[in-house]
Design a protein around this motif. Structure first.
Motif, PDB file in Angstrom:
ATOM      1  N   VAL A 117      35.641  46.649  32.164  1.00 33.12           N
ATOM      2  CA  VAL A 117      36.879  47.539  31.740  1.00 33.12           C
ATOM      3  C   VAL A 117      36.385  48.025  30.380  1.00 33.12           C
ATOM      4  O   VAL A 117      36.931  49.336  29.989  1.00 33.12           O
ATOM      5  CB  VAL A 117      38.222  47.339  31.982  1.00 33.12           C
ATOM      6  N   THR A 118      35.777  47.154  29.631  1.00 42.16           N
ATOM      7  CA  THR A 118      35.223  47.481  28.114  1.00 42.16           C
ATOM      8  C   THR A 118      34.390  48.510  28.233  1.00 42.16           C
ATOM      9  O   THR A 118      34.240  49.251  27.095  1.00 42.16           O
ATOM     10  CB  THR A 118      34.736  46.368  27.474  1.00 42.16           C
ATOM     11  N   ASP A 119      33.650  48.868  29.206  1.00 43.98           N
ATOM     12  CA  ASP A 119      32.752  49.830  29.205  1.00 43.98           C
ATOM     13  C   ASP A 119      33.039  51.277  29.760  1.00 43.98           C
ATOM     14  O   ASP A 119      32.455  52.229  29.577  1.00 43.98           O
ATOM     15  CB  ASP A 119      31.659  49.407  30.299  1.00 43.98           C
ATOM     16  N   GLU A 120      34.674  51.304  30.159  1.00 45.24           N
ATOM     17  CA  GLU A 120      35.122  52.643  30.533  1.00 45.24           C
ATOM     18  C   GLU A 120      34.759  53.644  29.700  1.00 45.24           C
ATOM     19  O   GLU A 120      34.688  54.699  29.728  1.00 45.24           O
ATOM     20  CB  GLU A 120      36.451  52.236  31.054  1.00 45.24           C
ATOM     21  N   ALA A 121      35.153  53.267  28.473  1.00 45.00           N
ATOM     22  CA  ALA A 121      35.224  54.130  27.312  1.00 45.00           C
ATOM     23  C   ALA A 121      33.866  54.720  27.216  1.00 45.00           C
ATOM     24  O   ALA A 121      33.473  56.150  26.568  1.00 45.00           O
ATOM     25  CB  ALA A 121      35.601  53.467  25.934  1.00 45.00           C
ATOM     26  N   GLY A 122      32.775  53.918  27.336  1.00 45.65           N
ATOM     27  CA  GLY A 122      31.378  54.538  27.649  1.00 45.65           C
ATOM     28  C   GLY A 122      30.922  55.491  28.466  1.00 45.65           C
ATOM     29  O   GLY A 122      30.288  56.395  28.339  1.00 45.65           O
ATOM     30  N   VAL A 125      25.731  60.656  32.818  1.00 51.01           N
ATOM     31  CA  VAL A 125      26.256  59.967  34.050  1.00 51.01           C
ATOM     32  C   VAL A 125      26.597  58.305  33.630  1.00 51.01           C
ATOM     33  O   VAL A 125      25.772  57.824  33.013  1.00 51.01           O
ATOM     34  CB  VAL A 125      25.267  59.797  35.129  1.00 51.01           C
ATOM     35  N   GLY A 126      27.973  57.839  33.798  1.00 49.97           N
ATOM     36  CA  GLY A 126      28.278  56.530  33.830  1.00 49.97           C
ATOM     37  C   GLY A 126      27.765  55.830  34.923  1.00 49.97           C
ATOM     38  O   GLY A 126      27.995  56.338  36.164  1.00 49.97           O
ATOM     39  N   ILE A 127      27.440  54.547  34.942  1.00 52.15           N
ATOM     40  CA  ILE A 127      26.982  53.996  36.013  1.00 52.15           C
ATOM     41  C   ILE A 127      27.587  52.372  36.245  1.00 52.15           C
ATOM     42  O   ILE A 127      27.457  51.689  35.254  1.00 52.15           O
ATOM     43  CB  ILE A 127      25.392  53.357  36.032  1.00 52.15           C
ATOM     44  N   LYS A 128      28.649  52.374  36.952  1.00 46.30           N
ATOM     45  CA  LYS A 128      29.289  51.014  37.151  1.00 46.30           C
ATOM     46  C   LYS A 128      28.585  49.912  37.712  1.00 46.30           C
ATOM     47  O   LYS A 128      27.972  50.176  39.008  1.00 46.30           O
ATOM     48  CB  LYS A 128      30.722  51.308  37.731  1.00 46.30           C
ATOM     49  N   VAL A 129      28.618  48.566  37.347  1.00 42.68           N
ATOM     50  CA  VAL A 129      27.958  47.687  37.940  1.00 42.68           C
ATOM     51  C   VAL A 129      29.116  46.927  38.608  1.00 42.68           C
ATOM     52  O   VAL A 129      29.943  46.277  37.892  1.00 42.68           O
ATOM     53  CB  VAL A 129      27.217  46.699  37.085  1.00 42.68           C
ATOM     54  N   GLY A 130      29.155  46.504  40.108  1.00 39.16           N
ATOM     55  CA  GLY A 130      29.987  45.876  40.616  1.00 39.16           C
ATOM     56  C   GLY A 130      30.944  46.535  41.120  1.00 39.16           C
ATOM     57  O   GLY A 130      31.191  47.917  41.043  1.00 39.16           O
ATOM     58  N   ASP A 131      31.995  45.867  41.648  1.00 40.41           N
ATOM     59  CA  ASP A 131      33.248  46.538  42.084  1.00 40.41           C
ATOM     60  C   ASP A 131      34.283  46.846  41.249  1.00 40.41           C
ATOM     61  O   ASP A 131      33.885  46.619  40.075  1.00 40.41           O
ATOM     62  CB  ASP A 131      33.898  45.685  43.282  1.00 40.41           C
ATOM     63  N   GLY A 132      35.223  47.528  41.623  1.00 40.74           N
ATOM     64  CA  GLY A 132      36.483  47.748  40.915  1.00 40.74           C
ATOM     65  C   GLY A 132      36.402  49.650  40.523  1.00 40.74           C
ATOM     66  O   GLY A 132      35.548  49.963  40.517  1.00 40.74           O
ATOM     67  N   PRO A 133      37.870  49.761  40.229  1.00 38.26           N
ATOM     68  CA  PRO A 133      37.923  51.230  39.985  1.00 38.26           C
ATOM     69  C   PRO A 133      37.171  51.494  38.552  1.00 38.26           C
ATOM     70  O   PRO A 133      37.109  50.641  37.734  1.00 38.26           O
ATOM     71  CB  PRO A 133      39.581  51.403  39.712  1.00 38.26           C
ATOM     72  N   THR A 134      36.842  52.825  38.421  1.00 39.23           N
ATOM     73  CA  THR A 134      35.949  53.136  37.379  1.00 39.23           C
ATOM     74  C   THR A 134      36.196  54.697  37.086  1.00 39.23           C
ATOM     75  O   THR A 134      36.273  55.234  38.129  1.00 39.23           O
ATOM     76  CB  THR A 134      34.578  52.714  37.585  1.00 39.23           C
ATOM     77  N   GLN A 135      35.823  55.042  35.868  1.00 41.43           N
ATOM     78  CA  GLN A 135      35.640  56.556  35.521  1.00 41.43           C
ATOM     79  C   GLN A 135      33.980  56.947  35.879  1.00 41.43           C
ATOM     80  O   GLN A 135      33.745  58.169  35.765  1.00 41.43           O
ATOM     81  CB  GLN A 135      35.950  56.995  34.325  1.00 41.43           C
ATOM     82  N   ALA A 136      33.234  55.925  36.015  1.00 36.90           N
ATOM     83  CA  ALA A 136      31.767  56.160  36.254  1.00 36.90           C
ATOM     84  C   ALA A 136      31.640  57.027  37.655  1.00 36.90           C
ATOM     85  O   ALA A 136      32.322  56.907  38.460  1.00 36.90           O
ATOM     86  CB  ALA A 136      30.964  54.822  36.333  1.00 36.90           C
ATOM     87  N   GLN A 137      30.591  57.583  37.108  1.00 35.88           N
ATOM     88  CA  GLN A 137      30.054  58.673  38.593  1.00 35.88           C
ATOM     89  C   GLN A 137      29.118  58.012  39.614  1.00 35.88           C
ATOM     90  O   GLN A 137      28.899  58.320  40.503  1.00 35.88           O
ATOM     91  CB  GLN A 137      29.580  59.993  38.071  1.00 35.88           C
ATOM     92  N   ALA A 138      28.565  56.681  39.062  1.00 34.78           N
ATOM     93  CA  ALA A 138      27.622  56.306  40.004  1.00 34.78           C
ATOM     94  C   ALA A 138      27.758  54.481  39.821  1.00 34.78           C
ATOM     95  O   ALA A 138      28.685  54.338  38.997  1.00 34.78           O
ATOM     96  CB  ALA A 138      26.268  56.626  39.467  1.00 34.78           C
ATOM     97  N   ARG A 139      27.116  54.057  40.730  1.00 37.67           N
ATOM     98  CA  ARG A 139      27.362  52.494  40.794  1.00 37.67           C
ATOM     99  C   ARG A 139      26.149  51.836  41.283  1.00 37.67           C
ATOM    100  O   ARG A 139      25.465  52.128  42.223  1.00 37.67           O
ATOM    101  CB  ARG A 139      28.492  52.345  41.903  1.00 37.67           C
ATOM    102  N   LEU A 140      25.910  50.582  40.693  1.00 41.40           N
ATOM    103  CA  LEU A 140      25.005  49.795  41.272  1.00 41.40           C
ATOM    104  C   LEU A 140      25.626  48.541  41.545  1.00 41.40           C
ATOM    105  O   LEU A 140      26.881  48.111  40.743  1.00 41.40           O
ATOM    106  CB  LEU A 140      24.048  49.470  40.206  1.00 41.40           C
ATOM    107  N   GLY A 141      25.090  47.546  42.476  1.00 41.97           N
ATOM    108  CA  GLY A 141      26.227  46.499  43.136  1.00 41.97           C
ATOM    109  C   GLY A 141      25.861  45.151  42.150  1.00 41.97           C
ATOM    110  O   GLY A 141      27.212  44.260  42.042  1.00 41.97           O
ATOM    111  N   SER A 142      25.076  45.040  41.453  1.00 39.05           N
ATOM    112  CA  SER A 142      25.077  43.605  40.740  1.00 39.05           C
ATOM    113  C   SER A 142      23.905  43.890  39.462  1.00 39.05           C
ATOM    114  O   SER A 142      23.270  44.818  39.529  1.00 39.05           O
ATOM    115  CB  SER A 142      24.487  42.478  41.639  1.00 39.05           C
ATOM    116  N   PRO A 143      23.897  42.831  38.525  1.00 35.76           N
ATOM    117  CA  PRO A 143      22.959  42.977  37.748  1.00 35.76           C
ATOM    118  C   PRO A 143      21.478  42.752  38.431  1.00 35.76           C
ATOM    119  O   PRO A 143      20.536  43.567  37.490  1.00 35.76           O
ATOM    120  CB  PRO A 143      23.087  41.614  36.724  1.00 35.76           C
TER     121      PRO A 143
END
Length: 254
Positions: free
Chosen positions: A194-199, A209-227
């Motif tokens: 959640v500390t990355d949401e501002a980024g 484009v923001g890329i969220k790693v893992g599950d959970g709600p996010t403002q990011a437009q893309a996602r990767l599942g894990s490190p």
């Protein structure tokens, strides 16, 4: 939610550290950075002509130690410290941390599974080994912040951090994007917390484009599942950039 875009030479790449490049561990000092990570970052940093930075809550000393021998551009402690690629660096004046520690250290003495991490500009209370103590930790941190004007609470994954009010990962990224070699590029930011949401908000406001790693709600437009998926994406990105380089050289020098 989209898949992450292909990295190109016109991008600027910003990367969180814990939970993104390195798997999370029970304590901050217990993480393990695979040898492929600094090697891959070095190749990407060169391919992007320096437009790659680490944006993290970690201290600069931590990042330099874990990524040795690399000394990348970095925004540490959520933007309270920074180092640009040209060697220019800066930091906020160190706030008085003793009032915070006077509240938090007795709690840790009572509950040894908790950890207080003292940084240059803040204090983090980690409870990953004692998640059942979350409410107690939150109350203690609120009590501590009453003794520290100008500080604010930042909540992450099993960590509560007292940091100077104002700096954020989003502001740090926006500041980097005004400086060469980042200026004029399309920013990507990969983070897990959640500390990355501002980024994520910052890069997407700049057309990236923001890329969220893992599950959970996010403002990011893309996602990767894990490190592990992040590291695989970075390997593919380095290969793609290496393949594009000869073509670009041919365009520049017919």
């Amino acid at each position: 939610m989209h898949t992450p875009p292909l990295l190109t030479p016109r991008h600027a790449l910003f990367l969180d550290f814990d939970g993104t490049l390195a798997d999370l561990a029970a304590q901050p000092h217990a993480i393990h950075v695979l040898p492929e990570v600094p090697q891959g970052l070095q190749a990407l940093h060169a391919a992007l002509h320096g437009a790659l930075a680490i944006v993290t809550g970690r201290t600069m000393a931590d990042i330099d130690r874990y990524l040795c021998p690399l000394r990348l551009p970095v925004a540490c402690e959520h933007g309270a410290q920074y180092r640009l690629g040209n060697g220019r660096a800066g930091s906020l004046p160190a706030p008085p941390l003793a009032p915070l520690l006077d509240v938090l250290r007795p709690l840790v003495a009572q509950h040894p599974d908790l950890l207080v991490e003292v940084k240059s500009a803040g204090v983090a209370l980690h409870y990953r080994r004692a998640p059942h103590l979350q409410a107690l930790c939150l109350q203690a941190m609120h009590d501590a912040l009453h003794q520290a004007p100008g500080m604010e609470l930042l909540q992450g994954k099993c960590v509560l951090e007292a940091k100077p009010a104002g700096p954020s990962k989003g502001r740090a990224i926006a500041d980097f994007m005004r400086q060469p070699p980042f200026a004029g590029r399309v920013p990507l930011f990969i983070g897990d917390d959640v500390t990355d949401e501002a980024g994520f908000t910052a890069v997407q406001a700049l057309g990236g484009v923001g890329i969220k790693v893992g599950d959970g709600p996010t403002q990011a437009q893309a996602r990767l599942g894990s490190p592990a998926e992040v590291r695989a994406w970075l390997r593919l990105a380095a290969q793609a950039l290496a393949q594009q380089a000869p073509a670009l050289a041919g365009e520049c020098h017919p």
